[in-house]
Scaffold this active site. Structure first.
Site, PDB file in Angstrom:
ATOM      1  N   GLU A  98      41.947  31.999  38.636  1.00 52.59           N
ATOM      2  CA  GLU A  98      42.153  31.757  37.214  1.00 52.59           C
ATOM      3  C   GLU A  98      43.634  31.683  36.881  1.00 52.59           C
ATOM      4  O   GLU A  98      44.461  32.339  37.510  1.00 52.59           O
ATOM      5  CB  GLU A  98      41.513  32.876  36.398  1.00 52.59           C
ATOM      6  CG  GLU A  98      40.005  32.836  36.481  1.00 52.59           C
ATOM      7  CD  GLU A  98      39.366  33.952  35.691  1.00 52.59           C
ATOM      8  OE1 GLU A  98      38.552  33.652  34.817  1.00 52.59           O
ATOM      9  OE2 GLU A  98      39.697  35.119  35.948  1.00 52.59           O
ATOM     10  N   CYS A 119      50.446  31.801  33.048  1.00 51.63           N
ATOM     11  CA  CYS A 119      50.292  32.995  33.871  1.00 51.63           C
ATOM     12  C   CYS A 119      49.550  32.564  35.139  1.00 51.63           C
ATOM     13  O   CYS A 119      48.378  32.206  35.075  1.00 51.63           O
ATOM     14  CB  CYS A 119      49.502  34.026  33.069  1.00 51.63           C
ATOM     15  SG  CYS A 119      49.135  35.516  33.980  1.00 51.63           S
ATOM     16  N   CYS A 126      42.844  40.906  45.243  1.00 56.44           N
ATOM     17  CA  CYS A 126      44.069  41.697  45.369  1.00 56.44           C
ATOM     18  C   CYS A 126      43.751  42.918  46.218  1.00 56.44           C
ATOM     19  O   CYS A 126      42.667  43.490  46.125  1.00 56.44           O
ATOM     20  CB  CYS A 126      44.559  42.139  43.993  1.00 56.44           C
ATOM     21  SG  CYS A 126      46.148  42.999  44.064  1.00 56.44           S
ATOM     22  N   CYS A 130      44.720  48.916  42.124  1.00 55.87           N
ATOM     23  CA  CYS A 130      45.104  49.657  40.916  1.00 55.87           C
ATOM     24  C   CYS A 130      43.812  50.009  40.182  1.00 55.87           C
ATOM     25  O   CYS A 130      42.936  49.167  40.006  1.00 55.87           O
ATOM     26  CB  CYS A 130      46.011  48.806  40.017  1.00 55.87           C
ATOM     27  SG  CYS A 130      47.602  48.439  40.777  1.00 55.87           S
ATOM     28  N   CYS A 133      42.525  47.876  36.957  1.00 56.03           N
ATOM     29  CA  CYS A 133      42.632  46.410  36.918  1.00 56.03           C
ATOM     30  C   CYS A 133      41.386  45.744  37.489  1.00 56.03           C
ATOM     31  O   CYS A 133      40.840  46.182  38.503  1.00 56.03           O
ATOM     32  CB  CYS A 133      43.860  45.989  37.721  1.00 56.03           C
ATOM     33  SG  CYS A 133      44.122  44.206  37.747  1.00 56.03           S
ATOM     34  N   CYS A 347      45.741  40.564  30.366  1.00 55.43           N
ATOM     35  CA  CYS A 347      46.208  41.223  31.586  1.00 55.43           C
ATOM     36  C   CYS A 347      45.125  42.102  32.180  1.00 55.43           C
ATOM     37  O   CYS A 347      44.501  42.884  31.474  1.00 55.43           O
ATOM     38  CB  CYS A 347      47.385  42.120  31.284  1.00 55.43           C
ATOM     39  SG  CYS A 347      48.815  41.214  30.821  1.00 55.43           S
TER      40      CYS A 347
HETATM   41  N1  SAH Z   1      50.154  42.565  41.069  1.00 55.08           N
HETATM   42  C1  SAH Z   1      51.208  42.223  40.153  1.00 55.08           C
HETATM   43  C2  SAH Z   1      50.858  41.018  39.341  1.00 55.08           C
HETATM   44  C3  SAH Z   1      49.707  41.199  38.397  1.00 55.08           C
HETATM   45  S1  SAH Z   1      50.419  41.290  36.835  1.00 55.08           S
HETATM   46  C4  SAH Z   1      51.555  43.423  39.315  1.00 55.08           C
HETATM   47  O1  SAH Z   1      50.911  44.441  39.465  1.00 55.08           O
HETATM   48  O2  SAH Z   1      52.521  43.383  38.569  1.00 55.08           O
HETATM   49  C5  SAH Z   1      49.196  41.800  35.823  1.00 55.08           C
HETATM   50  C6  SAH Z   1      49.724  42.831  34.838  1.00 55.08           C
HETATM   51  O3  SAH Z   1      48.603  43.272  34.077  1.00 55.08           O
HETATM   52  C7  SAH Z   1      50.255  44.058  35.560  1.00 55.08           C
HETATM   53  O4  SAH Z   1      51.308  44.647  34.864  1.00 55.08           O
HETATM   54  C8  SAH Z   1      49.047  44.930  35.541  1.00 55.08           C
HETATM   55  O5  SAH Z   1      49.376  46.252  35.753  1.00 55.08           O
HETATM   56  C9  SAH Z   1      48.517  44.656  34.153  1.00 55.08           C
HETATM   57  N2  SAH Z   1      47.124  45.064  33.956  1.00 55.08           N
HETATM   58  C10 SAH Z   1      46.186  45.223  34.881  1.00 55.08           C
HETATM   59  N3  SAH Z   1      45.028  45.616  34.329  1.00 55.08           N
HETATM   60  C11 SAH Z   1      45.253  45.717  33.009  1.00 55.08           C
HETATM   61  C12 SAH Z   1      44.442  46.051  31.892  1.00 55.08           C
HETATM   62  N4  SAH Z   1      43.175  46.346  32.036  1.00 55.08           N
HETATM   63  N5  SAH Z   1      45.006  46.039  30.674  1.00 55.08           N
HETATM   64  C13 SAH Z   1      46.308  45.698  30.514  1.00 55.08           C
HETATM   65  N6  SAH Z   1      47.107  45.345  31.525  1.00 55.08           N
HETATM   66  C14 SAH Z   1      46.586  45.363  32.764  1.00 55.08           C
END
Ligand code: SAH
Length: 364
Positions: A98, A119, A126, A130, A133, A347
Site C-alpha cells: 500500500e 507515503c 515488516c 513493534c 503497529c 500511520c
Molecule cells: N519502520 C519505519 C517506517 C514506518 S513509519 C519506522 O518505524 O519509522 C510508520 C510510522 O507510523 C512510525 O513512526 C510508526 O511508529 C507509526 N505507527 C505505527 N503504528 C501506529 C499507530 N497505530 N498509530 C500511529 N502511528 C503508528
C-alpha cells in the site's frame, strides 16, 4: 534477509550508470542510457516500442529483459479528508503493498509548503514487531526492489495527475533494513535524469537501526531523517519496540549525533501517544530533554486504533498537556492532525494483505 525476487528487472529501478553498464555489456553505445532514462522518467511511456529513437532490436531486447513499471494498481480508496490509499500488486510474485497519497496540510510533517505527499512502502510486511503497529502483524515477506519503490511514485503521480513534491518512507516496512535498494531508489528519485525530487523533500523514517543510520549519513544527499521514538526511556520503549533491545537509546543517540554532525540538519522524533503506556508527563519531560540535546523536532501522533490490538489513544487533553510540556521546555513540537483514519490509511494501519479468489483479505 530475503532479496527481491524480480523475474524481470524494472526499468525504473536502474540508475543512469546502471544503464550504461547494461548497454556496454550488450555492445550498445553508452549515450543510449540517457535516451532510455528520458523515456522511462520524463516521457513515461508504457511500452518499449514507443522508444522511437532506439533501434528496433534494442527495443526488443529491452522488452524481453525489463518490465517498465513493476506494479499494477488494483484498488484506490478515497478518504473523506481526500487522502487516497493505493493497493498495488507486485509483478514478480503478486504480493500486495500500500501507498498513501496525502494532499496539502499545514502540520502533517512539520513542513508548511507541502502540497502533495506520498507515503511509500519499502518492504512487504515488516520484521520489527513493534507492538502497536499493523504492518508487522503478519511478519516479514521480502524487500522491495529499487524499481518497486520508484514505481510507487510514478504510478501515484499518474493517478493524481500532478507531481508529488514530498516523499516519506513511512509506509509498510523498515526502510533501513532494505538499505541498498532504498539508497538506489533515492538516487533515482532525486536525479536530474530521474524523477527530480529534491532530497530535502524526502524523509526516511526508521524504528532506530543505529548502524544503518550511520551508513545512510554517508550518503551525500540531504535527505531527512525521522526516528520512531515512542518512548523516552529504555524501559518504556522496550515494552513496545523490541528493536530497542538490539539498539538501546544510548546506541541510537550516538548514531543520531553522527547524523547531525554529517548532515547539519534537524532530526524529527515521531512519538505516538498511547494511553497509559508512554503518555505520562514524566515521559514528556525526559523526551523534552532528549530532544533539546539533539535540537530535534518532535511530532506527536495520537495513536491510531489497529483492529486486533488493545492499545488506545489518550484523550485530547492528555495529548495537549504532553505537547505543552515539550513547548514549555523550548522544543519545536507539533501534535498531528488526523489523516486517512477512516480508510485505514493512517500511520500504522497499513497491513499485509493477500489476494484470494474472493477478493483482497488482510492476512492477520
Ligand atoms: N519502520 C519505519 C517506517 C514506518 S513509519 C519506522 O518505524 O519509522 C510508520 C510510522 O507510523 C512510525 O513512526 C510508526 O511508529 C507509526 N505507527 C505505527 N503504528 C501506529 C499507530 N497505530 N498509530 C500511529 N502511528 C503508528
Amino acid at each position: 534477509m530475503a532479496e527481491s525476487t524480480d523475474a524481470r528487472t524494472a526499468a525504473c529501478g536502474l540508475t543512469l550508470s546502471g544503464w550504461e553498464g547494461w548497454l556496454e555489456a550488450h555492445g550498445e553505445p553508452r549515450f543510449r542510457a540517457k535516451q532510455i532514462t528520458d523515456w522511462v522518467f520524463k516521457k513515461r511511456v508504457d511500452d518499449f516500442d514507443a522508444m522511437t529513437n532506439l533501434p528496433p532490436e534494442l527495443r526488443e531486447n529491452l522488452a524481453s529483459e525489463f518490465s517498465l513499471v513493476p506494479l499494477e494498481i488494483i484498488r484506490v480508496n478515497g478518504s473523506a479528508d481526500t487522502t487516497r490509499k493505493f493497493l498495488f500488486r507486485l509483478e514478480p510474485d503478486g504480493r500486495l503493498i500500500e501507498t498513501v497519497l496525502i494532499p496539502a496540510s499545514q502540520a502533517l510533517y512539520g513542513e508548511k509548503s507541502d502540497r502533495l505527499t506520498l507515503c511509500v512502502s519499502s518492504q512487504v510486511g515488516c520484521a520489527f514487531d513493534c507492538k502497536f503497529c499493523a504492518s508487522g502483524l503478519a511478519g516479514f515477506t521480502r524487500n522491495l526492489s529499487a524499481g518497486e519503490i520508484v514505481a510507487q511514485v510514478l504510478l501515484a503521480e499518474m493517478e493524481a495527475g500532478e507531481r508529488i513534491n514530498n516523499l516519506v518512507f513511512m509506509g509498510m516496512g523498515e526502510p533501513l533494513a532494505n538499505l541498498k535498494n532504498l539508497t538506489a531508489a533515492i538516487r533515482i528519485l532525486n536525479a536530474d535524469w530521474g524523477v527530480t525530487l529534491g532530497a530535502r523533500h524526502m524523509t526516511v523514517s526508521t524504528s532506530g537501526l543505529a548502524p544503518q543510520i550511520e551508513k545512510l549519513a554517508d550518503e551525500p544527499l540531504q535527505i531527512r531523517l525521522a526516528i520512531s521514538l515512542h518512548g523516552a526511556t529504555d524501559e518504556v520503549r522496550q515494552r513496545i519496540m523490541p528493536v530497542n533491545e538490539r539498539y538501546d537509546l544510548e546506541r541510537l543517540f550516538s548514531a543520531l549525533r553522527v547524523w547531525r554532525e554529517k548532515k547539519k540538519q534537524k532530526i524529527t522524533f515521531e512519538y505516538i501517544l498511547i494511553e497509559g503506556v508512554n503518555d505520562g508527563l514524566d515521559q514528556a519531560k525526559i523526551l523534552a530533554r532528549r530532544a533539546n540535546q539533539l535540537r530535534a523536532k518532535v511530532n506527536l501522533i495520537p495513536y491510531n486504533i489497529v483492529e486486533g490490538l488493545e492499545w488506545k489513544r489518550p484523550t485530547e487533553e492528555v495529548c495537549e498537556s504532553f505537547l505543552e510540556v515539550l513547548k514549555r521546555a523550548g522544543v519545536q513540537a507539533t501534535l498531528r492532525r488526523e489523516r486517512g483514519h477512516d480508510i485505514d490509511a493512517a500511520c500504522g494501519q497499513l497491513r499485509l494483505q493477500e489476494e484470494t479468489a474472493a477478493g483482497v483479505i488482510a492476512v492477520k
